[in-house]
Design a protein around this motif. Structure first.
Motif, PDB file in Angstrom:
ATOM      1  N   LYS A 116     -33.408  61.084 -16.400  1.00  0.00           N
ATOM      2  CA  LYS A 116     -34.415  60.723 -17.406  1.00  0.00           C
ATOM      3  C   LYS A 116     -33.860  59.755 -18.461  1.00  0.00           C
ATOM      4  O   LYS A 116     -34.588  59.278 -19.321  1.00  0.00           O
ATOM      5  CB  LYS A 116     -34.953  61.984 -18.104  1.00  0.00           C
ATOM      6  CG  LYS A 116     -35.738  62.899 -17.177  1.00  0.00           C
ATOM      7  CD  LYS A 116     -36.960  62.183 -16.594  1.00  0.00           C
ATOM      8  CE  LYS A 116     -37.785  63.083 -15.692  1.00  0.00           C
ATOM      9  NZ  LYS A 116     -38.846  62.309 -15.008  1.00  0.00           N
ATOM     10  N   LEU A 117     -32.559  59.490 -18.399  1.00  0.00           N
ATOM     11  CA  LEU A 117     -31.911  58.519 -19.289  1.00  0.00           C
ATOM     12  C   LEU A 117     -30.843  57.803 -18.486  1.00  0.00           C
ATOM     13  O   LEU A 117     -29.992  58.451 -17.866  1.00  0.00           O
ATOM     14  CB  LEU A 117     -31.288  59.225 -20.500  1.00  0.00           C
ATOM     15  CG  LEU A 117     -30.429  58.372 -21.442  1.00  0.00           C
ATOM     16  CD1 LEU A 117     -31.240  57.240 -22.060  1.00  0.00           C
ATOM     17  CD2 LEU A 117     -29.811  59.244 -22.537  1.00  0.00           C
ATOM     18  N   ILE A 118     -30.919  56.469 -18.471  1.00  0.00           N
ATOM     19  CA  ILE A 118     -29.960  55.679 -17.681  1.00  0.00           C
ATOM     20  C   ILE A 118     -29.369  54.586 -18.560  1.00  0.00           C
ATOM     21  O   ILE A 118     -30.102  53.781 -19.141  1.00  0.00           O
ATOM     22  CB  ILE A 118     -30.635  55.072 -16.435  1.00  0.00           C
ATOM     23  CG1 ILE A 118     -31.190  56.185 -15.526  1.00  0.00           C
ATOM     24  CG2 ILE A 118     -29.640  54.196 -15.665  1.00  0.00           C
ATOM     25  CD1 ILE A 118     -32.023  55.677 -14.350  1.00  0.00           C
ATOM     26  N   TYR A 119     -28.047  54.579 -18.660  1.00  0.00           N
ATOM     27  CA  TYR A 119     -27.323  53.539 -19.395  1.00  0.00           C
ATOM     28  C   TYR A 119     -26.828  52.487 -18.399  1.00  0.00           C
ATOM     29  O   TYR A 119     -26.129  52.820 -17.436  1.00  0.00           O
ATOM     30  CB  TYR A 119     -26.118  54.137 -20.127  1.00  0.00           C
ATOM     31  CG  TYR A 119     -26.468  55.069 -21.265  1.00  0.00           C
ATOM     32  CD1 TYR A 119     -26.809  54.571 -22.514  1.00  0.00           C
ATOM     33  CD2 TYR A 119     -26.434  56.454 -21.088  1.00  0.00           C
ATOM     34  CE1 TYR A 119     -27.121  55.429 -23.568  1.00  0.00           C
ATOM     35  CE2 TYR A 119     -26.743  57.322 -22.132  1.00  0.00           C
ATOM     36  CZ  TYR A 119     -27.088  56.803 -23.373  1.00  0.00           C
ATOM     37  OH  TYR A 119     -27.392  57.656 -24.414  1.00  0.00           O
ATOM     38  N   LYS A 166     -30.721  64.946 -17.159  1.00  0.00           N
ATOM     39  CA  LYS A 166     -29.866  64.178 -16.244  1.00  0.00           C
ATOM     40  C   LYS A 166     -29.693  62.764 -16.799  1.00  0.00           C
ATOM     41  O   LYS A 166     -30.677  62.056 -17.028  1.00  0.00           O
ATOM     42  CB  LYS A 166     -30.475  64.143 -14.840  1.00  0.00           C
ATOM     43  CG  LYS A 166     -30.445  65.489 -14.129  1.00  0.00           C
ATOM     44  CD  LYS A 166     -30.946  65.409 -12.699  1.00  0.00           C
ATOM     45  CE  LYS A 166     -29.902  64.855 -11.760  1.00  0.00           C
ATOM     46  NZ  LYS A 166     -30.287  64.985 -10.333  1.00  0.00           N
ATOM     47  N   VAL A 167     -28.446  62.394 -17.028  1.00  0.00           N
ATOM     48  CA  VAL A 167     -28.106  61.112 -17.639  1.00  0.00           C
ATOM     49  C   VAL A 167     -27.233  60.319 -16.674  1.00  0.00           C
ATOM     50  O   VAL A 167     -26.201  60.817 -16.203  1.00  0.00           O
ATOM     51  CB  VAL A 167     -27.351  61.313 -18.973  1.00  0.00           C
ATOM     52  CG1 VAL A 167     -27.127  59.968 -19.663  1.00  0.00           C
ATOM     53  CG2 VAL A 167     -28.096  62.262 -19.885  1.00  0.00           C
ATOM     54  N   ALA A 169     -33.266  57.027 -10.907  1.00  0.00           N
ATOM     55  CA  ALA A 169     -34.582  57.435 -11.428  1.00  0.00           C
ATOM     56  C   ALA A 169     -35.285  58.380 -10.452  1.00  0.00           C
ATOM     57  O   ALA A 169     -35.875  59.391 -10.858  1.00  0.00           O
ATOM     58  CB  ALA A 169     -35.442  56.204 -11.706  1.00  0.00           C
ATOM     59  N   LEU A 170     -35.196  58.081  -9.167  1.00  0.00           N
ATOM     60  CA  LEU A 170     -35.837  58.923  -8.150  1.00  0.00           C
ATOM     61  C   LEU A 170     -35.196  60.306  -8.064  1.00  0.00           C
ATOM     62  O   LEU A 170     -35.850  61.275  -7.683  1.00  0.00           O
ATOM     63  CB  LEU A 170     -35.766  58.241  -6.779  1.00  0.00           C
ATOM     64  CG  LEU A 170     -36.679  57.021  -6.569  1.00  0.00           C
ATOM     65  CD1 LEU A 170     -36.337  56.317  -5.269  1.00  0.00           C
ATOM     66  CD2 LEU A 170     -38.156  57.441  -6.580  1.00  0.00           C
ATOM     67  N   SER A 171     -33.926  60.385  -8.418  1.00  0.00           N
ATOM     68  CA  SER A 171     -33.222  61.677  -8.300  1.00  0.00           C
ATOM     69  C   SER A 171     -33.268  62.488  -9.595  1.00  0.00           C
ATOM     70  O   SER A 171     -32.499  63.432  -9.770  1.00  0.00           O
ATOM     71  CB  SER A 171     -31.775  61.453  -7.856  1.00  0.00           C
ATOM     72  OG  SER A 171     -31.077  60.676  -8.804  1.00  0.00           O
ATOM     73  N   GLY A 172     -34.178  62.111 -10.498  1.00  0.00           N
ATOM     74  CA  GLY A 172     -34.433  62.960 -11.656  1.00  0.00           C
ATOM     75  C   GLY A 172     -33.718  62.598 -12.936  1.00  0.00           C
ATOM     76  O   GLY A 172     -33.803  63.335 -13.929  1.00  0.00           O
ATOM     77  N   VAL A 190     -38.883  57.269 -17.690  1.00  0.00           N
ATOM     78  CA  VAL A 190     -37.418  57.273 -17.772  1.00  0.00           C
ATOM     79  C   VAL A 190     -37.007  56.337 -18.907  1.00  0.00           C
ATOM     80  O   VAL A 190     -37.556  55.248 -19.050  1.00  0.00           O
ATOM     81  CB  VAL A 190     -36.780  56.820 -16.442  1.00  0.00           C
ATOM     82  CG1 VAL A 190     -35.256  56.767 -16.554  1.00  0.00           C
ATOM     83  CG2 VAL A 190     -37.204  57.754 -15.307  1.00  0.00           C
ATOM     84  N   LYS A 191     -36.041  56.791 -19.720  1.00  0.00           N
ATOM     85  CA  LYS A 191     -35.530  55.947 -20.803  1.00  0.00           C
ATOM     86  C   LYS A 191     -34.313  55.173 -20.293  1.00  0.00           C
ATOM     87  O   LYS A 191     -33.455  55.728 -19.601  1.00  0.00           O
ATOM     88  CB  LYS A 191     -35.113  56.798 -22.004  1.00  0.00           C
ATOM     89  CG  LYS A 191     -36.192  57.751 -22.502  1.00  0.00           C
ATOM     90  CD  LYS A 191     -37.312  57.011 -23.191  1.00  0.00           C
ATOM     91  CE  LYS A 191     -38.268  57.944 -23.903  1.00  0.00           C
ATOM     92  NZ  LYS A 191     -39.134  58.736 -23.009  1.00  0.00           N
ATOM     93  N   PHE A 192     -34.265  53.883 -20.640  1.00  0.00           N
ATOM     94  CA  PHE A 192     -33.141  53.025 -20.247  1.00  0.00           C
ATOM     95  C   PHE A 192     -32.480  52.461 -21.498  1.00  0.00           C
ATOM     96  O   PHE A 192     -33.155  52.137 -22.484  1.00  0.00           O
ATOM     97  CB  PHE A 192     -33.624  51.873 -19.364  1.00  0.00           C
ATOM     98  CG  PHE A 192     -34.105  52.302 -18.008  1.00  0.00           C
ATOM     99  CD1 PHE A 192     -33.285  52.219 -16.895  1.00  0.00           C
ATOM    100  CD2 PHE A 192     -35.392  52.808 -17.844  1.00  0.00           C
ATOM    101  CE1 PHE A 192     -33.729  52.623 -15.637  1.00  0.00           C
ATOM    102  CE2 PHE A 192     -35.846  53.222 -16.594  1.00  0.00           C
ATOM    103  CZ  PHE A 192     -35.015  53.132 -15.493  1.00  0.00           C
TER     104      PHE A 192
END
Length: 344
Positions: A75-78, A15-16, A70-73, A98-100
């Motif tokens: 694992k990578l957030i831009y 999930k991104v 992040a709470l909703s799963g 989580v990777k940011f």
């Protein structure tokens, strides 16, 4: 005794999440980031599941949106705006797994990478064109926020324009927003009232291009091509291409090879592209602009190469000296010849 073959369980898609400061329909900054998001889906198929939040204000709202992702799963957030820097760091600390990836910032952590483009290289090319094309010798510049990225762009465009047109002046209007079509249009009109016949911008909507088209003057596309908004006005554009980076970094998370990095790519790597030249630009100017682009790629030219003085006349770079990245990343001064003050 009966034997059963193990059932192969398909891996859950990664999930991104993407956090955008403007609407995906801004035809500029956010539009191009969302094209990158779509490229990730196309390239990686069922290995990913992407989502986005648009028009998220910088500050507490951004922190709330990132936390929810992040709470909703995810694992990578831009996080795709400078003002998301502290919220990104704060949320990353709470979610170490989580990777940011934060665009245009400078703060990093074990799970926070940074990335940006050398937009100033593109502004050197279009500044060169602007210096040739202005007949009033006034180039208008719509600036968003007084951060180093924006100041760098003004300086690089001015230096390139001044080199080919010693009489050129830059008029700068600060709008203190990334995306506000009404404000951007008002800024464009104010610059035209001050004599500008070429407009540049570091804001996200095509409003200035539309005003330039209506007013019979020239402008440049910002972040995306914007040709449809100024078929006559548009001379060229700086186009941001985030797709290869997003695909590569997302794939790294899937493969388990992701590491914290700091990326700053330019024309050479393709993160900054120069849009097609209008046939209103004379052939010799098109040729010289192309030569500048090629020299930047080859490393034989740099946007900030001395002799260059600061606005107050003191020496910044001596003959042949090039600015290092550290100074550029913190640039908080105008070069000699630009009038007015940088807002504090």
């Amino acid at each position: 005794m009966a034997f059963t073959l193990p059932i192969e369980v398909a891996a859950e898609p990664l999930k991104v999440g993407f956090v955008y400061v403007g609407p995906i329909g801004d035809y500029g900054w956010t539009h191009e980031h969302d094209i990158g998001r779509q490229a990730v889906e196309e390239a990686l198929g069922d290995k990913v599941e992407t989502s986005y939040a648009e028009s998220v204000p910088e500050g507490a709202d951004a922190e709330r949106v990132m936390t929810q992702m992040a709470l909703s799963g995810h694992k990578l957030i831009y996080t795709t705006s400078f003002g998301y820097m502290d919220p990104t760091i704060n949320v990353a600390e709470k979610f170490p797994n989580v990777k940011f990836e934060h665009a245009t910032g400078f703060k990093r952590a074990p799970n926070v990478s940074t990335y940006s483009a050398r937009f100033y290289e593109g502004r050197t090319v279009i500044g060169h064109i602007a210096g040739h094309m202005t007949e009033t010798n006034v180039v208008g510049y719509i600036a968003s926020f007084p951060i180093p990225e924006v100041v760098r762009g003004i300086n690089s465009a001015y230096l390139a324009a001044k080199k080919v047109n010693p009489d050129v002046e830059f008029k700068i209007v600060w709008v203190f927003t990334w995306f506000d079509p009404a404000k951007e249009a008002d800024a464009a009109r104010a610059l035209i009232d001050q004599g500008a016949d070429v407009i540049m911008q570091h804001t996200d909507s095509p409003a200035a291009m539309t005003i330039a088209e209506e007013s019979g003057i020239y402008a440049f596309g910002q972040a995306s091509d914007m040709a449809q908004f100024g078929p006559t006005a548009r001379l060229s554009s700086i186009i941001d291409d985030w797709s290869p980076y997003y695909i590569e970094r997302t794939k790294a998370v899937i493969d388990g090879t992701w590491e914290m990095t700091d990326t700053w790519h330019g024309i050479k790597e393709g993160m900054v592209a120069i849009g097609a030249f209008s046939d209103r630009i004379p052939a010799d100017v098109q040729a010289s602009a192309t030569a500048i682009k090629e020299a930047i790629v080859a490393g034989t030219m740099h946007s900030f190469e001395g002799p260059i003085n600061r606005q107050d006349g003191t020496v910044w770079l001596k003959e042949g000296e090039r600015a290092d990245d550290g100074v550029l990343l913190g640039m908080n001064f105008y070069v000699e010849g630009i009038e007015g003050d940088i807002p504090q």
